[in-house]
Design a protein around this motif. Sequence first.
Motif, short mmCIF file in Angstrom:
data_model
loop_
_atom_site.label_atom_id
_atom_site.label_comp_id
_atom_site.label_asym_id
_atom_site.label_seq_id
_atom_site.Cartn_x
_atom_site.Cartn_y
_atom_site.Cartn_z
N TRP A 15 10.95 51.71 24.97
CA TRP A 15 11.97 52.73 24.75
C TRP A 15 12.15 52.97 23.26
O TRP A 15 12.20 52.03 22.47
CB TRP A 15 13.30 52.30 25.39
N HIS A 52 14.04 61.75 26.90
CA HIS A 52 14.01 61.06 28.18
C HIS A 52 13.43 59.65 28.11
O HIS A 52 13.53 58.90 29.07
CB HIS A 52 13.26 61.89 29.21
N ARG A 57 16.20 54.44 31.38
CA ARG A 57 16.79 55.38 32.33
C ARG A 57 16.55 54.87 33.75
O ARG A 57 15.47 54.35 34.06
CB ARG A 57 16.16 56.78 32.20
N GLU A 58 17.54 55.05 34.59
CA GLU A 58 17.42 54.61 35.97
C GLU A 58 16.24 55.30 36.65
O GLU A 58 16.06 56.52 36.54
CB GLU A 58 18.71 54.92 36.73
#
Length: 316
Positions: A15, A52, A57-58
């Motif tokens: 990330w 994104h 992020r889930e």
Amino acid sequence: MASQKTGRQWRATRWGGPETWEFAEVEVPEPRQGEVTIEVRAAGVNPADYKHVSAPREGLELPVPIGYEVAGVIAAMGPDTEIASGGGAVGDAVVAFRIQGGYATAVTVPAKDVFAKPARLADEEAANLLLVGTTAAQMLDVTHVRAGETILVHGASGAVGVSILQQAAEIGARVIGTASEASFARVRRFGGLPIAYGPGLAERATEAAQGPIAAALDTVGTDEAIDVSLELVPDRLRIVTIVAAQRAQQEGFHAVFGAQPESQAFRDSVRGPLLELAGSGRLQVPMARTYPLADAPEALAFLKEGHPGGKLALLP
């Protein structure tokens, strides 16, 4: 044209920003039934590409292939497969959205997301049409913009704003668009009446409207944009943002994002009509510049500066 066995692709392996991504050699799967392999000629560049994967992020697992839209040619088709616009054959020029992994030399994607490319659109234009175009279409849809109305668009000279200007003209609505003075010509080019943002915005918008402002569409997310929208548009259900989700929740107006199921369904439904509009010359994609695919981080750094003056594309 044989399908490629390997290719290069930008992927987020942790990330963070584009400087952390890898330009990896990857396998390009043979297309199964319902799939198409595209030799990428241009990949569209959008803020969502880096936003994104900036934080966990889930439902998203690393590594994440980057890029939601491309233009190219069909390299291979799965058995008994047609593209979304019908037919399709090896060598055909196509556009694909919404896909994953478009920052690549080749990509295998669901055929339902692949459409014939309008002949009048260059690859770099076609690769940048649908993310902003479907976003603009949804903003006009949720605010029920109709012919004869005057609407206020915050950030009218940006990529989504320019698409709103053109689609509003198709509806028959009049647009007052906020922009920097340096971008006024672009707003006028696409049929809008430009006004400067900054102190006195509400007064300038009211003077320009010479009547009621029916809806406000926000692409910038500043407090000024939201405050002025709330001041000038009586019905909060005719205000929409694609940035200021927290303000929308607090104040009771719309916030739309591509990850919402209802947004995905609507945006998928308008891909074909938007391509037809572009094919007829009534929906244009102003381009700023192109970059080699290997220079994706540099392209995104330029995009983050905030005023590229048009869309960017990556060319393998």
